[in-house]
Design a protein around this motif. Sequence first.
Motif, PDB file in Angstrom:
ATOM      1  N   LEU A 191       0.809  -1.217   0.000  1.00 28.76           N
ATOM      2  CA  LEU A 191       0.000   0.000   0.000  1.00 28.76           C
ATOM      3  C   LEU A 191       0.841   1.266   0.000  1.00 28.76           C
ATOM      4  O   LEU A 191       0.317   2.353  -0.246  1.00 28.76           O
ATOM      5  N   ALA A 192       2.128   1.151   0.276  1.00 30.30           N
ATOM      6  CA  ALA A 192       2.983   2.333   0.393  1.00 30.30           C
ATOM      7  C   ALA A 192       3.289   2.943  -0.965  1.00 30.30           C
ATOM      8  O   ALA A 192       3.458   2.239  -1.955  1.00 30.30           O
ATOM      9  N   GLU A 193       3.392   4.257  -0.986  1.00 30.85           N
ATOM     10  CA  GLU A 193       3.828   4.943  -2.197  1.00 30.85           C
ATOM     11  C   GLU A 193       5.336   4.814  -2.406  1.00 30.85           C
ATOM     12  O   GLU A 193       5.811   4.863  -3.531  1.00 30.85           O
ATOM     13  N   ARG A 194       6.083   4.619  -1.305  1.00 35.42           N
ATOM     14  CA  ARG A 194       7.538   4.589  -1.395  1.00 35.42           C
ATOM     15  C   ARG A 194       8.096   3.481  -0.500  1.00 35.42           C
ATOM     16  O   ARG A 194       7.568   3.238   0.593  1.00 35.42           O
ATOM     17  N   ILE A 195       9.171   2.816  -0.975  1.00 33.33           N
ATOM     18  CA  ILE A 195       9.808   1.735  -0.219  1.00 33.33           C
ATOM     19  C   ILE A 195      11.288   2.066  -0.012  1.00 33.33           C
ATOM     20  O   ILE A 195      11.963   2.515  -0.937  1.00 33.33           O
ATOM     21  N   GLU A 196      11.779   1.788   1.184  1.00 35.53           N
ATOM     22  CA  GLU A 196      13.209   1.776   1.448  1.00 35.53           C
ATOM     23  C   GLU A 196      13.641   0.330   1.669  1.00 35.53           C
ATOM     24  O   GLU A 196      12.900  -0.464   2.241  1.00 35.53           O
ATOM     25  N   ALA A 197      14.843  -0.015   1.191  1.00 33.33           N
ATOM     26  CA  ALA A 197      15.393  -1.369   1.287  1.00 33.33           C
ATOM     27  C   ALA A 197      14.599  -2.370   0.451  1.00 33.33           C
ATOM     28  O   ALA A 197      14.597  -3.572   0.748  1.00 33.33           O
ATOM     29  N   GLY A 198      13.932  -1.897  -0.595  1.00 29.41           N
ATOM     30  CA  GLY A 198      13.281  -2.805  -1.537  1.00 29.41           C
ATOM     31  C   GLY A 198      14.297  -3.374  -2.511  1.00 29.41           C
ATOM     32  O   GLY A 198      15.484  -3.022  -2.483  1.00 29.41           O
TER      33      GLY A 198
ATOM     34  N   GLY B 240      -1.144   4.191  -2.772  1.00 32.33           N
ATOM     35  CA  GLY B 240      -2.383   4.735  -2.212  1.00 32.33           C
ATOM     36  C   GLY B 240      -2.160   5.459  -0.904  1.00 32.33           C
ATOM     37  O   GLY B 240      -2.816   6.462  -0.622  1.00 32.33           O
ATOM     38  N   MET B 241      -1.224   4.942  -0.073  1.00 30.77           N
ATOM     39  CA  MET B 241      -0.923   5.592   1.202  1.00 30.77           C
ATOM     40  C   MET B 241       0.333   6.439   1.055  1.00 30.77           C
ATOM     41  O   MET B 241       1.357   5.969   0.548  1.00 30.77           O
ATOM     42  N   ASP B 242       0.243   7.671   1.525  1.00 30.58           N
ATOM     43  CA  ASP B 242       1.364   8.607   1.428  1.00 30.58           C
ATOM     44  C   ASP B 242       2.372   8.327   2.534  1.00 30.58           C
ATOM     45  O   ASP B 242       2.540   9.108   3.481  1.00 30.58           O
ATOM     46  N   VAL B 243       3.033   7.165   2.428  1.00 30.20           N
ATOM     47  CA  VAL B 243       4.013   6.762   3.440  1.00 30.20           C
ATOM     48  C   VAL B 243       5.255   6.202   2.756  1.00 30.20           C
ATOM     49  O   VAL B 243       5.206   5.723   1.625  1.00 30.20           O
TER      50      VAL B 243
ATOM     51  N   PRO C 239       0.854  14.265   5.503  1.00 32.56           N
ATOM     52  CA  PRO C 239      -0.061  14.991   6.381  1.00 32.56           C
ATOM     53  C   PRO C 239      -1.464  14.408   6.453  1.00 32.56           C
ATOM     54  O   PRO C 239      -2.180  14.664   7.430  1.00 32.56           O
ATOM     55  N   GLU C 240      -1.884  13.633   5.450  1.00 29.59           N
ATOM     56  CA  GLU C 240      -3.225  13.058   5.459  1.00 29.59           C
ATOM     57  C   GLU C 240      -3.267  11.680   6.118  1.00 29.59           C
ATOM     58  O   GLU C 240      -4.335  11.074   6.218  1.00 29.59           O
ATOM     59  N   VAL C 241      -2.117  11.201   6.585  1.00 28.82           N
ATOM     60  CA  VAL C 241      -2.030   9.880   7.212  1.00 28.82           C
ATOM     61  C   VAL C 241      -2.235  10.013   8.717  1.00 28.82           C
ATOM     62  O   VAL C 241      -1.572  10.817   9.384  1.00 28.82           O
ATOM     63  N   GLU C 242      -3.156   9.232   9.262  1.00 27.89           N
ATOM     64  CA  GLU C 242      -3.411   9.201  10.701  1.00 27.89           C
ATOM     65  C   GLU C 242      -2.588   8.079  11.322  1.00 27.89           C
ATOM     66  O   GLU C 242      -2.747   6.915  10.966  1.00 27.89           O
ATOM     67  N   VAL C 243      -1.707   8.422  12.227  1.00 30.99           N
ATOM     68  CA  VAL C 243      -0.895   7.423  12.928  1.00 30.99           C
ATOM     69  C   VAL C 243      -1.740   6.777  14.016  1.00 30.99           C
ATOM     70  O   VAL C 243      -2.278   7.475  14.889  1.00 30.99           O
ATOM     71  N   LEU C 244      -1.846   5.451  13.979  1.00 31.73           N
ATOM     72  CA  LEU C 244      -2.672   4.723  14.948  1.00 31.73           C
ATOM     73  C   LEU C 244      -1.857   4.073  16.063  1.00 31.73           C
ATOM     74  O   LEU C 244      -2.375   3.867  17.172  1.00 31.73           O
ATOM     75  N   ALA C 245      -0.603   3.714  15.784  1.00 30.36           N
ATOM     76  CA  ALA C 245       0.199   3.045  16.807  1.00 30.36           C
ATOM     77  C   ALA C 245       1.684   3.152  16.469  1.00 30.36           C
ATOM     78  O   ALA C 245       2.066   3.213  15.304  1.00 30.36           O
ATOM     79  N   ARG C 246       2.478   3.164  17.537  1.00 30.33           N
ATOM     80  CA  ARG C 246       3.935   3.150  17.418  1.00 30.33           C
ATOM     81  C   ARG C 246       4.497   2.027  18.290  1.00 30.33           C
ATOM     82  O   ARG C 246       3.865   1.612  19.267  1.00 30.33           O
TER      83      ARG C 246
ATOM     84  N   VAL D 290       3.755   1.806  13.297  1.00 31.53           N
ATOM     85  CA  VAL D 290       3.463   0.436  12.876  1.00 31.53           C
ATOM     86  C   VAL D 290       1.978   0.213  12.570  1.00 31.53           C
ATOM     87  O   VAL D 290       1.579  -0.914  12.252  1.00 31.53           O
ATOM     88  N   ALA D 291       1.170   1.251  12.677  1.00 33.19           N
ATOM     89  CA  ALA D 291      -0.228   1.171  12.248  1.00 33.19           C
ATOM     90  C   ALA D 291      -0.666   2.563  11.820  1.00 33.19           C
ATOM     91  O   ALA D 291      -0.370   3.550  12.498  1.00 33.19           O
ATOM     92  N   ALA D 292      -1.362   2.634  10.690  1.00 32.92           N
ATOM     93  CA  ALA D 292      -1.755   3.931  10.147  1.00 32.92           C
ATOM     94  C   ALA D 292      -2.994   3.766   9.280  1.00 32.92           C
ATOM     95  O   ALA D 292      -3.312   2.669   8.800  1.00 32.92           O
ATOM     96  N   ARG D 293      -3.658   4.899   9.095  1.00 37.00           N
ATOM     97  CA  ARG D 293      -4.855   4.934   8.253  1.00 37.00           C
ATOM     98  C   ARG D 293      -4.835   6.198   7.396  1.00 37.00           C
ATOM     99  O   ARG D 293      -4.430   7.260   7.864  1.00 37.00           O
ATOM    100  N   GLN D 294      -5.237   6.052   6.167  1.00 32.74           N
ATOM    101  CA  GLN D 294      -5.436   7.205   5.286  1.00 32.74           C
ATOM    102  C   GLN D 294      -6.726   6.992   4.515  1.00 32.74           C
ATOM    103  O   GLN D 294      -6.790   6.158   3.613  1.00 32.74           O
ATOM    104  N   GLY D 295      -7.760   7.730   4.881  1.00 37.60           N
ATOM    105  CA  GLY D 295      -9.041   7.555   4.215  1.00 37.60           C
ATOM    106  C   GLY D 295      -9.568   6.142   4.382  1.00 37.60           C
ATOM    107  O   GLY D 295      -9.802   5.674   5.500  1.00 37.60           O
ATOM    108  N   ARG D 296      -9.720   5.435   3.280  1.00 39.72           N
ATOM    109  CA  ARG D 296     -10.287   4.080   3.305  1.00 39.72           C
ATOM    110  C   ARG D 296      -9.206   3.005   3.279  1.00 39.72           C
ATOM    111  O   ARG D 296      -9.494   1.828   3.040  1.00 39.72           O
ATOM    112  N   LEU D 297      -7.962   3.417   3.552  1.00 37.71           N
ATOM    113  CA  LEU D 297      -6.837   2.489   3.579  1.00 37.71           C
ATOM    114  C   LEU D 297      -6.328   2.342   5.014  1.00 37.71           C
ATOM    115  O   LEU D 297      -6.161   3.329   5.730  1.00 37.71           O
ATOM    116  N   LEU D 298      -6.067   1.099   5.420  1.00 42.44           N
ATOM    117  CA  LEU D 298      -5.585   0.773   6.755  1.00 42.44           C
ATOM    118  C   LEU D 298      -4.356  -0.115   6.605  1.00 42.44           C
ATOM    119  O   LEU D 298      -4.335  -1.009   5.744  1.00 42.44           O
TER     120      LEU D 298
END
Length: 213
Positions: free
Chosen positions: A88-95, A104-107, A154-161, A180-188
């Motif tokens: 779901l991530a827009e960007r990957i490190e260590a891929g 879809g998720m701005d992370v 900025p549109e990503v809601e952090v749910l847990a660390r 380690v947990a986040a939500r953006q709109g209809r994406l979890l």
Amino acid sequence: MNPTPTIGVLALQGDVSEHVGALEHAGARAIPVRRRSELESVEGLVLPGGESTTIDKLLRIFELHDPLRAAVKDGLPVYGSCAGMILLAERIEAGIEGQRTIGGMDVTVRRNAFGRQVDSFEADLDVAGISDLPGGAPVRTVFIRAPWIEEAGPEVEVLARIPERTTDGSPVRVGAGKIVAARQGRLLATSFHPEITGDSRVHALFVSMVAAG
């Protein structure tokens, strides 16, 4: 609002049956998804854990990558756990070279952030939208070669660390404070595997997202 939505579980790799069981316990009708016709029949989708590069290749082999990317862009609710978070991530490190995501998720997600299989651990996490409800309790979480979120838009809601300590009281070796947990709109998305703990509250949160329409 549909109180019993039909939710698919991408059935190319990973804990498919466990996610199906958790979704059904949370009140949804759950089906495995391997074909485009099955994808088009669901109101929401779970991307399970596994190996993100393998799932990426299988999505292309089964001709699901582009339809799934389009569905996410059109607003399909999707929950990704572990490798599903990476997808779901827009960007990957260590891929790896050529690795693609659904996006879809701005992370920015770091793949295999916690290290090797031997570095797997459990922790009790306070998850926003679950633990903070009346009578709520921390969520038991399992991290297996898991990713974490390095940066969130900025549109990503952090749910847990990640907390400072594991469930046995040992210090967390790496990642304390990481998302380690986040939500953006209809994406979890979660780094951890709630489907193997017997606690279906994360799935219930996703079912409520889907049911809300």
